[in-house]
Enzyme design. Structure first.
Site, PDB file in Angstrom:
ATOM      1  N   ARG A 101      -1.079   1.944  -6.246  1.00 52.57           N
ATOM      2  CA  ARG A 101       0.165   2.727  -6.251  1.00 52.57           C
ATOM      3  C   ARG A 101       0.941   2.380  -7.525  1.00 52.57           C
ATOM      4  O   ARG A 101       1.249   1.217  -7.768  1.00 52.57           O
ATOM      5  CB  ARG A 101       0.985   2.398  -4.999  1.00 52.57           C
ATOM      6  CG  ARG A 101       2.318   3.065  -4.995  1.00 52.57           C
ATOM      7  CD  ARG A 101       3.094   2.891  -3.689  1.00 52.57           C
ATOM      8  NE  ARG A 101       4.368   3.531  -3.896  1.00 52.57           N
ATOM      9  CZ  ARG A 101       5.540   2.897  -3.943  1.00 52.57           C
ATOM     10  NH1 ARG A 101       5.617   1.594  -3.718  1.00 52.57           N
ATOM     11  NH2 ARG A 101       6.644   3.558  -4.191  1.00 52.57           N
TER      12      ARG A 101
ATOM     13  N   HIS B  57      10.492   6.310  -9.597  1.00 55.56           N
ATOM     14  CA  HIS B  57      10.812   4.944  -9.182  1.00 55.56           C
ATOM     15  C   HIS B  57      11.982   4.479 -10.065  1.00 55.56           C
ATOM     16  O   HIS B  57      11.851   3.552 -10.867  1.00 55.56           O
ATOM     17  CB  HIS B  57       9.580   4.045  -9.313  1.00 55.56           C
ATOM     18  CG  HIS B  57       9.636   2.776  -8.526  1.00 55.56           C
ATOM     19  ND1 HIS B  57       8.677   2.412  -7.589  1.00 55.56           N
ATOM     20  CD2 HIS B  57      10.524   1.767  -8.531  1.00 55.56           C
ATOM     21  CE1 HIS B  57       8.987   1.238  -7.073  1.00 55.56           C
ATOM     22  NE2 HIS B  57      10.111   0.818  -7.639  1.00 55.56           N
TER      23      HIS B  57
ATOM     24  N   GLU C 189      12.233   4.819  -2.488  1.00 53.03           N
ATOM     25  CA  GLU C 189      13.472   4.195  -2.001  1.00 53.03           C
ATOM     26  C   GLU C 189      14.740   4.880  -2.515  1.00 53.03           C
ATOM     27  O   GLU C 189      15.480   4.317  -3.335  1.00 53.03           O
ATOM     28  CB  GLU C 189      13.504   2.709  -2.383  1.00 53.03           C
ATOM     29  CG  GLU C 189      12.371   1.896  -1.808  1.00 53.03           C
ATOM     30  CD  GLU C 189      12.490   0.401  -2.148  1.00 53.03           C
ATOM     31  OE1 GLU C 189      13.523  -0.005  -2.711  1.00 53.03           O
ATOM     32  OE2 GLU C 189      11.550  -0.343  -1.848  1.00 53.03           O
TER      33      GLU C 189
ATOM     34  N   ASN D 225       8.378   0.638   2.808  1.00 51.67           N
ATOM     35  CA  ASN D 225       8.487  -0.644   2.095  1.00 51.67           C
ATOM     36  C   ASN D 225       9.247  -1.604   2.987  1.00 51.67           C
ATOM     37  O   ASN D 225      10.361  -1.303   3.430  1.00 51.67           O
ATOM     38  CB  ASN D 225       9.252  -0.474   0.781  1.00 51.67           C
ATOM     39  CG  ASN D 225       8.497   0.389  -0.223  1.00 51.67           C
ATOM     40  OD1 ASN D 225       7.340   0.752  -0.003  1.00 51.67           O
ATOM     41  ND2 ASN D 225       9.147   0.706  -1.324  1.00 51.67           N
TER      42      ASN D 225
ATOM     43  N   TYR E 147      10.552  -5.699   3.457  1.00 55.25           N
ATOM     44  CA  TYR E 147      10.703  -7.063   2.945  1.00 55.25           C
ATOM     45  C   TYR E 147      11.423  -7.983   3.933  1.00 55.25           C
ATOM     46  O   TYR E 147      11.068  -9.134   4.079  1.00 55.25           O
ATOM     47  CB  TYR E 147      11.475  -7.053   1.614  1.00 55.25           C
ATOM     48  CG  TYR E 147      10.660  -6.429   0.499  1.00 55.25           C
ATOM     49  CD1 TYR E 147       9.802  -7.191  -0.284  1.00 55.25           C
ATOM     50  CD2 TYR E 147      10.704  -5.056   0.266  1.00 55.25           C
ATOM     51  CE1 TYR E 147       9.031  -6.621  -1.280  1.00 55.25           C
ATOM     52  CE2 TYR E 147       9.939  -4.475  -0.731  1.00 55.25           C
ATOM     53  CZ  TYR E 147       9.101  -5.256  -1.501  1.00 55.25           C
ATOM     54  OH  TYR E 147       8.324  -4.691  -2.475  1.00 55.25           O
TER      55      TYR E 147
ATOM     56  N   GLU F 246       4.878  -1.066   0.177  1.00 54.48           N
ATOM     57  CA  GLU F 246       5.282  -2.310  -0.503  1.00 54.48           C
ATOM     58  C   GLU F 246       5.520  -3.380   0.540  1.00 54.48           C
ATOM     59  O   GLU F 246       6.151  -3.125   1.576  1.00 54.48           O
ATOM     60  CB  GLU F 246       6.592  -2.152  -1.295  1.00 54.48           C
ATOM     61  CG  GLU F 246       6.476  -1.379  -2.570  1.00 54.48           C
ATOM     62  CD  GLU F 246       7.804  -1.305  -3.321  1.00 54.48           C
ATOM     63  OE1 GLU F 246       8.636  -2.231  -3.193  1.00 54.48           O
ATOM     64  OE2 GLU F 246       7.993  -0.298  -4.019  1.00 54.48           O
TER      65      GLU F 246
HETATM   66  O1  IFM Z   1      10.729  -4.615  -7.109  1.00 48.56           O
HETATM   67  C1  IFM Z   1      11.222  -3.847  -6.070  1.00 48.56           C
HETATM   68  C2  IFM Z   1      10.638  -2.446  -6.115  1.00 48.56           C
HETATM   69  O2  IFM Z   1      10.893  -1.830  -7.336  1.00 48.56           O
HETATM   70  C3  IFM Z   1      11.246  -1.608  -5.035  1.00 48.56           C
HETATM   71  N1  IFM Z   1      11.109  -2.237  -3.746  1.00 48.56           N
HETATM   72  C4  IFM Z   1      11.530  -3.606  -3.649  1.00 48.56           C
HETATM   73  C5  IFM Z   1      10.875  -4.438  -4.721  1.00 48.56           C
HETATM   74  C6  IFM Z   1      11.296  -5.907  -4.599  1.00 48.56           C
HETATM   75  O3  IFM Z   1      12.674  -6.030  -4.682  1.00 48.56           O
END
Ligand code: IFM
Length: 453
Positions: A76, A119, A164, A293, A295, A363
């Protein structure tokens, strides 16, 4: 690892153009909002800019060899809009040729390209005309999408419009932490809407010319909001946070309506006049996949508004406190490590939106301080635990099709600059030497094991 994934499940890694390419003035590339923002003293830690990044623009064949070494099915990446349209309108052939070489290189290596059109690197010329506050930017984005699709549609099946939109709108136009560095209430809400509108217009424009196997999707960051206590006030605060971060986007994309709680949260800030009658059906154009995504989770408490006058509030002043973190390990970014939040995010979407398209985790990754031998055991544990959590969501009925680790290479982490390193591969920015970390070998072996009956 106890989880197993279905045959055809795609294992990959992800990057984005501005974060790795460098070469910000090469071959006719125009300035993006991130070039402008990074040049503002104090905007990015350490005064870091998009140079040199990982110089991927010149070193891409070596980086594709790193993908081969990993054994991934898919890669990706994003296309830099200002390389293709330096002023947001004219066409730069050398930019298109760069991405053609890249996707040809992927195909030659048997790796499936997953292309993201946006992006975060808006051409500065379009920002000068209002950026995402302006409805016209949505149309410019659709034109750009159609252009790239016409050029690369013979080689690329998977087309993601936006990465995002939440941080683009809220961190970019509301908090001023990201490019273009604006702090506006209504501007951030308009930006969120026009990003979604641009997405829908782009899908329509590409689909009109698509081959039958082409797939169109969007990527959203999904941090579930958890109330810190079981009080009604904290539950309401968590609901407000979730509306701003997730439902502002997922309700119109997959639920056929605007998020019901949003206008009340911004009474006095916006009359939402930027919404036109036809927009909801454009935004809700059916999709072939959703990229998620993940985290971390947000832990949310009710809190007084920072600005007492509702009309003067910024878009993030929604009466919440997200600093009361649970007592769990944290990554080098300070983010709580909670793999169960990934299961929760995926299952929550599946339950909330009947007819949700198939999902890819587009992600997932982390930052930890490096050891001298690049033995990043924390990252290995993080990835293993999150892949397990993804498997739990699939077992619970989520139609999960793939997992992309963020990121192949260390890269420019936006307002944090180069300090935080997400790569499976370490990059020495002075020499551009690439050194695979232990996690690179772990992920390679994991993927191999997944293919072994
Ligand atoms: O690095 C970023 C990415 O560009 C978008 N999603 C979160 C990642 C980590 O912060």
């Amino acid at each position: 690892m106890t989880t197993s994934f279905p045959p055809g499940f795609r294992w990959g890694v992800a990057t984005s153009a501005f974060q790795i390419e460098g070469a910000t003035t090469a071959d006719g590339r125009g300035p993006s909002i991130w070039d402008t923002f990074a040049a503002v003293p104090g905007a990015v830690a350490g005064g870091d800019t998009g140079e040199p990044a990982a110089d991927h623009y010149h070193r891409w064949p070596d980086d594709l060899d790193l993908l081969t070494g990993l054994g991934v099915d898919a890669y990706r990446f994003s296309v830099s809009w200002p390389r293709i349209q330096p002023d947001g309108r004219s066409v730069e052939r050398r930019g298109l040729d760069f991405y053609r070489r890249l996707v040809e290189g992927l195909r030659e290596r048997g790796i499936e390209p997953f292309l993201t059109l946006y992006h975060w690197d808006l051409p500065q010329a379009l920002e000068d005309e209002g950026g995402w506050r302006s409805r016209d930017t949505a149309s410019r984005f659709a034109d750009y999408a159609a252009l790239v699709h016409a050029e690369l549609g013979d080689l690329v099946e998977h087309w993601t419009t936006l990465n995002e939109p939440y941080p683009c709108a809220v961190a970019g136009y509301g908090e001023g932490r990201h490019a273009p560095g604006a702090r506006e209430g209504d501007g951030a809400l308009a930006a969120a809407h026009h990003l979604l509108l641009g997405h829908g217009l782009a899908v329509r424009a590409m689909r009109a010319l698509a081959l039958p196997h082409h797939q169109f999707g969007i990527v959203l960051n999904q941090s579930p909001s958890v109330p810190v206590t079981d009080s009604a006030a904290d539950a309401a605060a968590a609901a407000r946070q979730d509306t701003l971060l997730r439902r502002q986007f997922t309700d119109p994309l997959f639920g056929g309506r605007y998020a019901p709680g949003l206008p009340a949260m911004f009474d006095g800030v916006s009359d939402f006049a930027f919404r036109h009658d036809e927009d909801l059906s454009i935004i809700g154009e059916p999709l072939d996949y959703l990229g998620v995504n993940y985290y971390y989770r947000l832990h949310v408490a009710d809190a007084p508004h920072r600005e007492p006058d509702p009309a003067l509030r910024t878009v993030t002043d929604i009466g919440v406190d997200t600093t009361r973190l649970p007592d769990v390990p944290r990554t080098g970014m300070g983010w709580p490590v909670e793999p169960e939040g990934l299961t929760e995010a995926l299952v929550g979407l599946h339950n909330r939106y009947p007819g949700l398209p198939p999902v890819y985790i587009t992600e997932n990754g982390c930052v930890y301080a490096d050891r001298s031998d690049f033995a990043d055991y924390e990252r290995i544990n993080f990835l293993g635990d999150h892949i397990e959590a993804a498997g739990a969501a699939a077992a619970a009925g989520v139609d999960l099709r793939g997992y992309f680790c963020w990121s192949l290479l260390d890269n420019f982490e936006w307002a944090h600059g180069y300090k935080h390193r997400f790569g499976l591969v370490h990059v020495d920015y002075a020499t551009q030497e690439r050194t695979p970390r232990a996690s690179y070998r772990w992920y390679r072996d994991f993927i191999t094991a997944q293919r072994t009956p």
